[in-house]
Write a protein that holds these residues in place. Structure first.
Motif, PDB file in Angstrom:
ATOM      1  N   ARG A 259       8.078   5.160  45.636  1.00 20.35           N
ATOM      2  CA  ARG A 259       8.353   3.736  45.788  1.00 20.35           C
ATOM      3  C   ARG A 259       7.292   3.099  46.685  1.00 20.35           C
ATOM      4  N   LEU A 260       6.955   1.842  46.369  1.00 18.92           N
ATOM      5  CA  LEU A 260       5.863   1.143  47.048  1.00 18.92           C
ATOM      6  C   LEU A 260       6.422   0.009  47.903  1.00 18.92           C
ATOM      7  N   ARG A 261       5.942  -0.050  49.152  1.00 21.95           N
ATOM      8  CA  ARG A 261       6.337  -1.132  50.066  1.00 21.95           C
ATOM      9  C   ARG A 261       5.100  -1.863  50.574  1.00 21.95           C
ATOM     10  N   PHE A 262       5.290  -3.149  50.801  1.00 22.65           N
ATOM     11  CA  PHE A 262       4.201  -4.023  51.251  1.00 22.65           C
ATOM     12  C   PHE A 262       4.638  -4.808  52.475  1.00 22.65           C
ATOM     13  N   TRP A 263       3.718  -4.983  53.418  1.00 20.15           N
ATOM     14  CA  TRP A 263       3.905  -5.944  54.496  1.00 20.15           C
ATOM     15  C   TRP A 263       2.528  -6.424  54.962  1.00 20.15           C
ATOM     16  N   GLY A 264       2.529  -7.613  55.544  1.00 23.08           N
ATOM     17  CA  GLY A 264       1.266  -8.217  55.941  1.00 23.08           C
ATOM     18  C   GLY A 264       1.104  -9.591  55.331  1.00 23.08           C
ATOM     19  N   ALA A 265      -0.119  -9.905  54.892  1.00 23.95           N
ATOM     20  CA  ALA A 265      -0.445 -11.275  54.507  1.00 23.95           C
ATOM     21  C   ALA A 265      -0.581 -11.451  53.004  1.00 23.95           C
ATOM     22  N   THR A 266       0.015 -12.530  52.503  1.00 25.69           N
ATOM     23  CA  THR A 266      -0.338 -13.075  51.196  1.00 25.69           C
ATOM     24  C   THR A 266      -1.263 -14.269  51.438  1.00 25.69           C
ATOM     25  N   VAL A 267      -1.810 -14.850  50.369  1.00 22.98           N
ATOM     26  CA  VAL A 267      -2.888 -15.827  50.527  1.00 22.98           C
ATOM     27  C   VAL A 267      -2.653 -17.045  49.650  1.00 22.98           C
ATOM     28  N   THR A 268      -2.979 -18.212  50.198  1.00 26.51           N
ATOM     29  CA  THR A 268      -3.067 -19.433  49.398  1.00 26.51           C
ATOM     30  C   THR A 268      -4.365 -20.148  49.759  1.00 26.51           C
ATOM     31  N   GLY A 269      -4.874 -20.941  48.811  1.00 24.18           N
ATOM     32  CA  GLY A 269      -6.083 -21.718  49.057  1.00 24.18           C
ATOM     33  C   GLY A 269      -7.344 -20.886  48.963  1.00 24.18           C
ATOM     34  N   TYR A 270      -8.468 -21.579  48.992  1.00 23.91           N
ATOM     35  CA  TYR A 270      -9.767 -20.928  48.870  1.00 23.91           C
ATOM     36  C   TYR A 270     -10.733 -21.502  49.885  1.00 23.91           C
TER      37      TYR A 270
END
Length: 500
Positions: A259-270
């Motif tokens: 199983r895969l878990r994620f934490w940290g940053a997602t991104v919007t904009g450029y």
């Protein structure tokens, strides 16, 4: 056989069988190992692509390559080691420059390389650490100097701490499972007392032998000193973990159940409007199962499953929900090597495939299209030999529509031909005017694809083309009656040109 006849044979050419030259065919792979911008063949030869090489191109004069380390200083940079244990650096940050090889003096038995803003650190197989500074142009200053106060190291990593300015932080995993850090620049080292029995490190997280994951902050009060004790804490949401991964902004963990878990940053904009949205609590991603390995590339997560499937999920958005969709990207994949903005995947048949940003030919497909959202085949590494000796190519062999193309200059220069190119008209002219029976002239207009041999027009099913200022002509097999023998040795992935 006369040299002019050979030139004519290579120019006038008879079409090779398309099945022979099909990119990504099922012929036996000769690739011993690969990275995100290089590969080593079974004969120890090194092949590079990216920047001024749009396809895998053989490196001459550096035989018996043992190992490569990619993206050391800038994206595409390479460090490689030879059988004599020496280490070499290849800066790859300028599309207009030819390949350069810089000896890294003071390094032997290289096991890992890491860099941050001001320094490059190298780990030897014996566990010692050596350091070199980065020059103003970003390259490595040699020789390396062995650091005292730190030894028996199994792995190294680095990241930036905010205090509030960015400062280098180096982390060292020792062979005894302890974790050490630098105290001031690289002048002192001390253990992180709370971390024991550690099996893996990734930026500011550590995996313990019991499957728990531990972390410490990267952001500090402006009055904090670099030598202050790190406050280590367990990430309670993670247990039974077997693999951890991290980049500058985000983290991944795979447990024993895949199983895969994620934490940290997602991104919007450029560009200047880029915004990072942090989620500190690990999220279980239900859209993919049986995960064997996982990677970050550009704004995506790639997950490789035990069945050999690769799935991709986007990090675009203010949050990554638990049910974030994973899309099937590729099948029959046995391994992946990731660069910052792309990945290279090896299939079970040995062929290499690329995905992601290709602005600087990172995918080795033979062009500079900015992005490929579906996997594309890395061009096969094909050797050209003239009378038994390898021909040094400015760029490797390219296959289009099942037909092989070679750089115009590379072979003809070897045969003593005079070549001129007009950058305005895009017309290349080649002349072999020595006093023999049949002088040969060639003219190629790369704007119109019009080609003349001895002033007579020649038509091609697949016309000549240019890539990054390099002219390519189709290679065809000539009958021996015209004085040339050009063989395709499939089991060796080699074009053999022979004269008598």
């Amino acid at each position: 056989m006369k040299r002019q006849a050979l030139l004519l044979s290579i120019i006038t050419l008879l079409l090779l069988s398309p099945s022979v030259w099909a990119a990504g065919d099922n012929s036996t792979s000769h690739i011993r190992s690969y990275d995100s911008g290089s590969l080593i063949q079974s004969d120890g030869s090194l092949w590079l692509w990216g920047y001024n090489q749009s396809v895998p191109t053989r490196v001459e004069g550096k035989p018996d390559v043992v190992k490569t380390f990619s993206n050391i200083i800038n994206e595409g940079d390479l460090v490689f080691t030879l059988q004599d244990h020496s280490a070499w650096y290849v800066p790859r940050n300028n599309i207009a420059e030819s390949v350069k090889f810089v000896p890294l003096e003071g390094l032997q038995n290289l096991a890992a390389v890491s860099n941050l803003n001001d320094h490059v650190l190298a780990l030897s197989s014996e566990g010692s650490i050596s350091s070199a500074e980065r020059l103003d142009n970003g390259n490595i200053s040699s020789p390396f100097q062995t650091l005292s106060g730190i030894d028996e190291v199994a792995n190294i990593d680095s990241y930036y701490e905010e205090r509030p300015d960015y400062e280098e932080r180096w982390i060292f995993l020792k062979k005894d499972g302890s974790v050490w850090k630098n105290t001031k620049a690289l002048q002192g080292f001390e253990p992180i007392s709370s971390l024991k029995d550690i099996t893996s490190i990734a930026k500011n997280i550590a995996l313990k032998k019991d499957g728990t994951v531990w972390t410490w902050p990267k952001e500090f009060d402006k009055n904090a000193t670099p030598s202050e004790t790190l406050s280590v804490s367990q990430i309670q949401a993670l247990s039974d973990i077997k693999t951890i991964k991290a980049n500058r902004y985000s983290n991944l963990a795979i447990d024993q159940q895949g199983r895969l878990r994620f934490w940290g940053a997602t991104v919007t904009g450029y560009s200047d409007n880029t915004t990072y949205h942090n989620e500190n609590t690990p999220v279980l991603l239900t859209g993919v199962k049986d995960v064997k390995d996982a990677f970050f590339a550009e704004r995506s997560i790639l997950a490789l499953t035990t069945a050999g499937n690769v799935y991709v999920a986007s990090l675009d958005g203010e949050k990554l929900p638990s049910n974030a969709p994973f899309t099937l990207l590729a099948k029959n994949i046995q391994s992946i090597k990731a660069g910052p903005r792309h990945v290279i995947m090896q299939k079970t048949d040995g062929t290499l495939w690329g995905w992601g940003v290709n602005k600087h030919a990172q995918l080795g497909i033979g062009d500079y299209e900015f992005l490929y959202s579906s996997p594309v085949p890395v061009q096969k590494p094909i050797l050209v030999r003239l009378n038994g000796s390898p021909v040094s190519l400015s760029n490797g062999v390219i296959t289009h529509n099942g037909q092989a193309f070679i750089p115009l200059r590379s072979v003809f220069d070897k045969l003593g031909a005079e070549i001129a190119y007009d950058f305005n008209s895009k017309i290349a002219k080649m002349n072999q005017s020595k006093t023999e029976d049949h002088p040969v002239s060639l003219e190629v207009n790369f704007k119109t694809s019009q080609t003349k041999v001895n002033d007579k027009a020649v038509k091609f099913t697949n016309p000549p083309f240019m890539v990054n200022g390099i002219g390519y002509l189709p290679l065809r097999l000539l009958s021996e009656t015209l004085g040339a023998k050009v063989d395709w040795i499939q089991k060796e992935d080699t074009i053999e040109i022979t004269t008598k």
